[in-house]
Motif scaffolding. Structure first.
Motif, PDB file in Angstrom:
ATOM      1  N   ASN A  36       6.933 -11.821  13.898  1.00  0.00           N
ATOM      2  CA  ASN A  36       6.112 -10.802  13.263  1.00  0.00           C
ATOM      3  C   ASN A  36       5.137 -11.439  12.276  1.00  0.00           C
ATOM      4  N   SER A 187       7.857   5.087  16.236  1.00  0.00           N
ATOM      5  CA  SER A 187       9.002   5.141  15.336  1.00  0.00           C
ATOM      6  C   SER A 187       8.519   5.169  13.901  1.00  0.00           C
ATOM      7  N   ASN A 188       9.382   5.630  13.038  1.00  0.00           N
ATOM      8  CA  ASN A 188       9.077   5.695  11.612  1.00  0.00           C
ATOM      9  C   ASN A 188      10.373   5.545  10.820  1.00  0.00           C
ATOM     10  N   ALA A 217       7.410   2.493   7.166  1.00  0.00           N
ATOM     11  CA  ALA A 217       6.505   1.975   8.184  1.00  0.00           C
ATOM     12  C   ALA A 217       6.465   2.935   9.364  1.00  0.00           C
ATOM     13  N   ALA A 219       5.252   2.901  13.488  1.00  0.00           N
ATOM     14  CA  ALA A 219       5.011   1.886  14.520  1.00  0.00           C
ATOM     15  C   ALA A 219       4.705   2.517  15.866  1.00  0.00           C
ATOM     16  N   TRP A 221       4.990   1.169  19.853  1.00  0.00           N
ATOM     17  CA  TRP A 221       5.580   0.105  20.656  1.00  0.00           C
ATOM     18  C   TRP A 221       5.185   0.272  22.127  1.00  0.00           C
ATOM     19  N   GLY A 231       4.098  -4.547  19.591  1.00  0.00           N
ATOM     20  CA  GLY A 231       3.792  -3.366  18.800  1.00  0.00           C
ATOM     21  C   GLY A 231       2.994  -3.676  17.562  1.00  0.00           C
ATOM     22  N   GLN A 233       2.615  -2.098  13.497  1.00  0.00           N
ATOM     23  CA  GLN A 233       3.230  -1.223  12.507  1.00  0.00           C
ATOM     24  C   GLN A 233       2.293  -1.058  11.312  1.00  0.00           C
ATOM     25  N   TYR A 234       2.213   0.156  10.801  1.00  0.00           N
ATOM     26  CA  TYR A 234       1.533   0.408   9.534  1.00  0.00           C
ATOM     27  C   TYR A 234       2.603   0.442   8.452  1.00  0.00           C
ATOM     28  N   ARG A 235       2.608  -0.562   7.592  1.00  0.00           N
ATOM     29  CA  ARG A 235       3.601  -0.713   6.525  1.00  0.00           C
ATOM     30  C   ARG A 235       3.016  -0.185   5.223  1.00  0.00           C
ATOM     31  N   THR A 253       3.799  -7.450  16.094  1.00  0.00           N
ATOM     32  CA  THR A 253       5.136  -7.843  16.516  1.00  0.00           C
ATOM     33  C   THR A 253       5.186  -8.148  18.012  1.00  0.00           C
TER      34      THR A 253
END
Length: 258
Positions: A36, A187-188, A217, A219, A221, A231, A233-235, A253
């Motif tokens: 990542n 996902s969250n 976060a 995401a 995928w 994928g 992700q917004y962190r 990722t």
């Protein structure tokens, strides 16, 4: 500073969360290894006046399983592995982060006894967060699932000490779908700390954090053939990570699913 026994204990909890108890019916299970890269936004880096926000990459081992008695989950992250032993690397230094969680069914209901332990360790600093409470399982037959939780929050941190630090509520959720013959999912994960004690609210640059903080976060995928998933992700965080601001990043990722 967190002693080595505690660090190893939390790491062991994460490892146990990725293993399947033999005497239970298993409903699902997964494990993966990923590479990542976390890229902070310019705004997040600029606001972190103490110099604590630098882009980095990390390797993660992750796994989880659901059983007739409940479910387990865990991960173990190695951040900036190329800087192991370099004490002058600063914000790009070697770090570890690990988490283990468990949810035990309450009878035949969807409610569970819930607990998780998260540990972060950097050169000269460590932070362990334990949450004990309850969670709820919600599954559908069209690919959506949702697992909220709430519990008391106990923290042990190098500079703040040890003690009760209010409460934490949050969730993990996901949705699996197909588009153009390809498999995707979103996902969250989200955590909100509230009622935090003054003892734990000192920011890394001296400013005081609010009594409420957020962390999470979102995401997307893409599940490719040959056990590969990629994928983005917004962190995000707000009044967390030692920073009395809102901050965000993108995480890129690539993972292999066992």
């Amino acid at each position: 500073m967190m002693n080595k026994f505690t660090s190893l204990a939390v790491a062991g909890a994460a490892a146990l969360a990725m293993s399947a108890p033999a005497a239970a019916e298993q409903y699902y299970g997964f494990s993966n290894v990923s590479v990542n890269y976390l890229d902070w936004t310019d705004k997040a880096e600029d606001r972190a006046s103490f110099g604590g926000k630098k882009d980095f990459y990390y390797i993660e081992l992750e796994g989880g399983a659901g059983f007739s008695w409940g479910d387990v989950y865990g991960f173990f992250d190695i951040e900036n592995p190329h800087n192991l032993g370099d004490e002058d690397a600063g914000a790009r230094g070697f770090r570890i982060a690990t988490k283990g969680s468990i949810a035990v069914n309450l009878g035949s209901s969807n409610w569970n006894l819930y607990g998780h332990a998260y540990h972060f360790e950097d050169t000269g600093f460590s932070d362990t967060n334990v949450v004990l409470g309850t969670s709820y399982d919600y599954f559908t037959d069209f690919g959506f699932w949702f697992k909220p939780f709430i519990g008391a929050h106990i923290e042990n941190q190098t500079f703040a000490g040890n003690g009760f630090n209010g409460y934490m509520a949050g969730w993990v959720l996901g949705y699996d779908f197909q588009m153009g013959g390809q498999k995707f999912s979103v996902s969250n994960w989200h955590e909100t700390e509230f009622g935090r004690k003054d003892q734990f609210r000192s920011g890394a640059d001296g400013r005081e954090l609010d009594s409420v903080g957020h962390n999470g976060a979102v995401a997307l995928w893409w599940h490719l053939p040959n056990s590969i998933t990629t994928g983005i992700q917004y962190r995000y965080y707000d009044q967390k990570l030692g920073d009395a601001n809102y901050g965000d990043a993108l995480i890129y990722t690539l993972k292999y699913n066992f």
